[in-house]
Design a protein around this motif. Structure first.
Motif, PDB file in Angstrom:
ATOM      1  N   LYS A  51       0.830  -1.205   0.000  1.00 51.56           N
ATOM      2  CA  LYS A  51       0.000   0.000   0.000  1.00 51.56           C
ATOM      3  C   LYS A  51       0.863   1.253   0.000  1.00 51.56           C
ATOM      4  O   LYS A  51       1.847   1.337   0.728  1.00 51.56           O
ATOM      5  N   ASN A  52       0.465   2.150  -0.836  1.00 51.15           N
ATOM      6  CA  ASN A  52       1.189   3.422  -0.893  1.00 51.15           C
ATOM      7  C   ASN A  52       0.543   4.401   0.086  1.00 51.15           C
ATOM      8  O   ASN A  52      -0.247   5.250  -0.275  1.00 51.15           O
ATOM      9  N   LYS A  53       0.857   4.236   1.347  1.00 48.73           N
ATOM     10  CA  LYS A  53       0.155   5.013   2.359  1.00 48.73           C
ATOM     11  C   LYS A  53       0.774   6.402   2.518  1.00 48.73           C
ATOM     12  O   LYS A  53       1.977   6.574   2.459  1.00 48.73           O
ATOM     13  N   LEU A  54      -0.079   7.333   2.762  1.00 53.97           N
ATOM     14  CA  LEU A  54       0.352   8.718   2.963  1.00 53.97           C
ATOM     15  C   LEU A  54       0.471   8.972   4.463  1.00 53.97           C
ATOM     16  O   LEU A  54      -0.487   8.859   5.189  1.00 53.97           O
ATOM     17  N   LEU A  61       2.190  14.794   6.260  1.00 53.78           N
ATOM     18  CA  LEU A  61       1.192  15.846   6.056  1.00 53.78           C
ATOM     19  C   LEU A  61       1.377  16.970   7.049  1.00 53.78           C
ATOM     20  O   LEU A  61       1.299  18.152   6.726  1.00 53.78           O
ATOM     21  N   LEU A 110       4.286  19.075   6.166  1.00 55.55           N
ATOM     22  CA  LEU A 110       3.966  19.914   5.006  1.00 55.55           C
ATOM     23  C   LEU A 110       3.158  21.136   5.433  1.00 55.55           C
ATOM     24  O   LEU A 110       3.456  22.271   5.052  1.00 55.55           O
ATOM     25  N   LEU A 111       2.158  20.892   6.248  1.00 58.28           N
ATOM     26  CA  LEU A 111       1.301  22.005   6.658  1.00 58.28           C
ATOM     27  C   LEU A 111       2.053  22.986   7.553  1.00 58.28           C
ATOM     28  O   LEU A 111       1.855  24.190   7.481  1.00 58.28           O
ATOM     29  N   LEU A 145       4.109  25.113   5.398  1.00 54.19           N
ATOM     30  CA  LEU A 145       3.275  26.153   4.795  1.00 54.19           C
ATOM     31  C   LEU A 145       2.925  27.229   5.819  1.00 54.19           C
ATOM     32  O   LEU A 145       2.771  28.391   5.496  1.00 54.19           O
ATOM     33  N   GLY A 146       2.844  26.799   7.062  1.00 52.12           N
ATOM     34  CA  GLY A 146       2.522  27.737   8.134  1.00 52.12           C
ATOM     35  C   GLY A 146       3.575  28.805   8.324  1.00 52.12           C
ATOM     36  O   GLY A 146       3.326  29.852   8.891  1.00 52.12           O
ATOM     37  N   LEU A 194       4.879  30.369   5.965  1.00 54.45           N
ATOM     38  CA  LEU A 194       4.731  31.346   4.886  1.00 54.45           C
ATOM     39  C   LEU A 194       4.286  32.734   5.332  1.00 54.45           C
ATOM     40  O   LEU A 194       4.782  33.720   4.822  1.00 54.45           O
ATOM     41  N   PRO A 195       3.337  32.853   6.272  1.00 56.10           N
ATOM     42  CA  PRO A 195       2.867  34.190   6.586  1.00 56.10           C
ATOM     43  C   PRO A 195       3.986  35.126   6.974  1.00 56.10           C
ATOM     44  O   PRO A 195       4.021  36.276   6.585  1.00 56.10           O
ATOM     45  N   THR A 197       4.637  38.415   4.981  1.00 55.07           N
ATOM     46  CA  THR A 197       4.262  39.670   5.618  1.00 55.07           C
ATOM     47  C   THR A 197       5.456  40.571   5.904  1.00 55.07           C
ATOM     48  O   THR A 197       5.301  41.631   6.462  1.00 55.07           O
ATOM     49  N   LYS A 215      -9.326  58.345  28.507  1.00 56.88           N
ATOM     50  CA  LYS A 215     -10.052  57.757  27.367  1.00 56.88           C
ATOM     51  C   LYS A 215      -9.117  56.885  26.530  1.00 56.88           C
ATOM     52  O   LYS A 215      -9.498  55.792  26.087  1.00 56.88           O
ATOM     53  N   ASP A 269     -14.511  70.131  28.616  1.00 57.20           N
ATOM     54  CA  ASP A 269     -14.047  69.364  27.448  1.00 57.20           C
ATOM     55  C   ASP A 269     -13.523  68.010  27.903  1.00 57.20           C
ATOM     56  O   ASP A 269     -13.196  67.825  29.072  1.00 57.20           O
ATOM     57  N   GLY A 328      -8.943  70.029  23.636  1.00 57.46           N
ATOM     58  CA  GLY A 328     -10.306  70.552  23.480  1.00 57.46           C
ATOM     59  C   GLY A 328     -10.511  71.796  24.324  1.00 57.46           C
ATOM     60  O   GLY A 328     -11.128  72.775  23.893  1.00 57.46           O
TER      61      GLY A 328
END
Lengths: 338, 475
Positions: A2-5, A10, A13-14, A17-18, A20-21, A25, A73, A196, A201
């Protein structure tokens, strides 16, 4: 077979990609300085000088945005989520509120920079119309019938709190009687026709709208009005007693950590203490802390006996509880005075 | 005598002079008093004006910081003044009917009214960049199972770091099938076409997505790639119960001529999507447009004594897709291949047999607004809402569709029974859609389906002729 992923692949990989920001930026640095009302001109000049200094030092282009309003304020704005990298407010109590209610910086923030984190000081003086037609010389002249006094609302303005405490301190020193000091303030606020929300002001009310006989003002604001807003139309009156106002500055830790601006924000505030920063403060009529710069500009500032918030009022927490919290002295004298 | 000549005139002159002086003093005093009164009045007016100015500033400040509430065709919303916090209440209800010819014959579906979708939607934004969406479904026949709580259709959060880089996590539609990605409220026909049956529906996972060259839905290029539990064809799930493996789903979609100054090409969208993963567990049956089963794998609750087919290995899908809209005309087409390793894991004929079965599906649909509205993949707003008194009759749209689903021949006889399952289905349909306004739509569809194989059942032998209606409100 079986060619399991693989789930691990994963995940990697993610995560990759994380990253990247951050790369996408990358851009020029920006800071937001949330300040009180009358510091607009000071920080316009200071920001330009610091941006130039920062670019020369690091090569980064810096843009500093400013936000101004009544100090209380502004503090509420930061507590409510305004993303200030630094706050440069009128009084320590407002920054304490950010530390306690906003949980944005440590409670001992004031120890992080010299002079209780106040790179410059100021005091409270009177601005009167040319020729001083009502003959105002000291605080007791402000309670005379027919004298119209302009001061902002101590509930929203840091400057107004300094005004209030200077007046209260004057009468307390004179009579030694807190009840009389309180009556004095009641009489004073009876002469205030407009409240004021901030010091700028109040200056507008007095200078541009032509209302009132006297403006109780930051010294820097009064000198600015005399020299730049209405040349020859106003005069400065130094009362016999005033108060040492120490506007504090600090980095908002929660924001700078999130935005990655810790280093530049700290450098920004440190630069206020340098000779260049002190010179800019003095040019804008703030009393510099650095001896060499203070001596150079000594003639610009009148000599006044100054009360201190710690020495004469037990610190900001005590002063706030006694005078400005809900139902405290200001609420009592202002409601009953109206 | 001398008195008369000298003293008297002097007294008279003196008296006159004193009187004159007295009068002048009084006038000056009066003028001074008047000037004082004018100054006091001037101050009072200035004070009133300034107070009014301060009140206006306070009102402006309040409006700048106060949250706003809005109710419009796109839904109901509350948003903070800086729009960093938004809460939207949306939803749609579809009240359908299905009428079948020959439905008196056993084994075919009954004519029925049904609530096809009843979906409240809560969505919003917190801290400017974090969107969330929760969509529930209370339509007819919606149930919860161990692997999929169908009441929860969407439940996810999207972190919008940049338009080009967003991360979405939770349960949502896998980025594969074009018609599936279209909102259920914006469908051209009452029921989706066949490709949606081979594509995944909603699944739980995490996805990176983004748009380049424009906003989502109309950008030059949009992409999405994610890792999901993996679901069977047409299926949804919210927990993995069969294996540890994950599916990757990815989609690339482009409006290649978006920036050309040619209106006729601007709304051409082309894309390709796919999934890849390893799936074990149950396999799904396929249904006609009228939602009647025409293909099912052999299955048994007692696999020790009867045939039972399960997924057992690689499952991949590829789905080229596209649409084209120009003025009132719209065209929509997609194709999908789904290949799954399956095993006859029960007893009986072919027990233990493993095969990779490749099914395909396709659909082409065209539509045209008789009333001239701009056709779109999204919701359409009529030029004139339905208001007969003022001459508004809403938007009228005609539609036609053809499509089919082809089962791998190798599925028979080991994995499926050729007597009760068809080898392919082909459908054509006509539609008339009346958009009364942006929120209310009525559909009338006729769909006819012919099947190949499986002649032992009445449905597969005679085909399906169905009329669908839908009354929909969406907001």
């Amino acid at each position: 077979m079986k060619n399991k992923l693989s789930f691990r692949s994963l995940f990697i990989l993610l995560m990759a990609l994380g990253l990247l920001p951050g790369a996408l930026t990358a851009k020029d640095v920006t800071l937001l300085n949330v300040s009180y009302d009358p510091t607009r001109e000071l920080y316009e000049d200071f920001n330009k000088a610091f941006a130039k200094h920062w670019e020369a030092k690091t090569g980064e282009k810096l843009s500093v945005k400013q936000s101004h309003g009544g100090s209380g304020k502004q503090a509420r704005g930061v507590i409510d989520g305004l993303q200030a990298d630094v706050v440069t407010l009128a009084l320590a109590y407002d920054i304490d509120a950010i530390a306690e209610r906003g949980k944005s910086l440590p409670k001992d923030w004031q120890k992080r920079l010299p002079n209780n984190s106040s790179p410059y000081t100021s005091t409270i003086v009177f601005l009167v119309r040319k020729g001083n037609p009502k003959g105002i010389k000291d605080w007791n002249d402000l309670i005379k019938p027919g004298v119209s006094v302009i001061t902002p609302n101590p509930k929203t303005s840091g400057g107004a709190r300094w005004n209030y405490l200077a007046a209260y301190g004057y009468e307390l020193k004179r009579t030694g009687d807190a009840a009389k000091a309180r009556d004095f303030l009641k009489a004073l606020f009876k002469n205030v026709p407009v409240l004021d929300t901030g010091a700028r002001g109040a200056t507008t009310t007095f200078v541009q709208r032509g209302i009132g006989d006297v403006l109780i003002a930051w010294e820097n604001e009064a000198i600015l009005a005399i020299k730049e807003l209405g040349k020859g139309e106003f005069e400065l009156v130094a009362p016999s007693i005033s108060i040492l106002a120490e506007p504090p500055v600090t980095v908002v830790d929660r924001v700078v950590k999130k935005r990655g601006t810790e280093v530049v924000a700290k450098a920004y505030l440190d630069y206020l203490y340098t000779e260049a920063g002190q010179e800019i403060a003095a040019i804008h009529y703030y009393r510099p802390r650095l001896e060499s710069v203070a001596a150079k500009h000594a003639s610009s500032f009148p000599s006044i006996k100054l009360l201190t918030i710690d020495g004469d009022f037990g610190g900001w927490a005590a002063a706030h509880a006694a005078h400005f919290s809900e139902g405290a002295v200001f609420d009592q004298i202002y409601q009953s005075g109206k | 005598m001398q008195f008369k000549q000298t003293i008297l005139p002097a007294v008279l002159v003196g008296s006159l002079s004193a009187a004159t002086s007295l009068f002048a003093d009084e006038a000056a005093e009066t003028a001074k008093e008047l000037r004082k009164q004018i100054q006091e009045l001037d101050q009072k007016v200035r004070i009133l004006e300034r107070k009014s100015e301060i009140d206006k500033e306070a009102a402006t400040e309040k409006s700048r910081t106060a949250a706003s509430v809005s109710a419009r065709a796109g839904g109901f919303s509350i948003r903070s003044a800086d729009t960093n916090f938004v809460l939207k209440l949306r939803g749609y209800i579809q009240a359908d009917s299905r009428f079948f010819a020959d439905d008196h014959v056993g084994g075919t579906a009954n004519d029925t009214f049904l609530l096809r979708r009843v979906r409240p939607i809560i969505e919003g934004t917190v801290f400017e960049k974090y969107d969330f969406r929760l969509m529930l479904d209370f339509g007819s026949g919606v149930t919860a199972s161990a692997a999929n709580n169908s009441y929860v259709q969407d439940a996810y959060v999207t972190a919008r770091f940049l338009p080009q880089f967003q991360i979405q996590a939770g349960k949502f539609k896998e980025p594969v099938d074009l018609e599936r990605l279209q909102s259920g409220a914006n469908l051209l026909f009452v029921e989706r076409g066949y490709p949606t049956q081979l594509a995944p529906n909603r699944d739980v996972g995490v996805q990176v997505q983004g748009d380049f060259g424009g906003a989502a839905g109309s950008s030059l290029i949009s992409y999405a790639v994610g890792a999901f539990n993996g679901v069977a064809d047409g299926g949804s799930g919210d927990i993995e119960t069969a294996d540890d493996e994950k599916d990757i789903a990815a989609r690339l979609f482009s409006h290649p001529f978006k920036n050309l100054d040619v209106d006729a090409l601007r709304e051409l969208g082309l894309g390709i999507a796919g999934t890849y993963g390893d799936q074990d567990g149950s396999v799904r049956s396929y249904t006609s447009i009228g939602q009647q089963r025409f293909f099912g794998y052999r299955s048994s609750a007692t696999p020790a004594t009867a045939a039972n087919v399960v997924a057992n290995g690689i499952h991949w899908r590829v789905a080229p897709q596209g649409y084209y809209y120009y003025g009132p005309f719209g065209l929509f087409a997609e194709y999908i291949v789904s290949e799954q390793d399956v095993q006859q894991a029960g007893a009986g004929t072919g027990a233990g047999t493993i095969a990779s079965l490749r099914h395909t599906a396709w659909t082409v649909a065209a539509s045209f607004f008789l009333t001239g509205e701009e056709n779109s993949f999204k919701a359409v707003t009529p030029r004139n809402a339905f208001q007969p008194a003022s001459g508004g009759w809403g938007a009228w749209e005609v539609a036609a569709r053809v499509g089919g689903l082809d089962i791998d021949d190798d599925a028979f006889p080991v994995f499926a029974n050729s007597a009760t399952s068809a080898t392919s289905a082909f459908s054509w349909g006509l539609g008339l859609n009346w958009h009364l306004n942006r929120n209310v739509k009525v559909n009338l569809n006729y769909d006819q389906t012919d099947f190949k194989g499986g002649a032992a059942t009445d449905l597969l032998a005679k085909g399906e002729k169905a009329i669908f209606t839908r009354a929909q409100i969406s907001f």
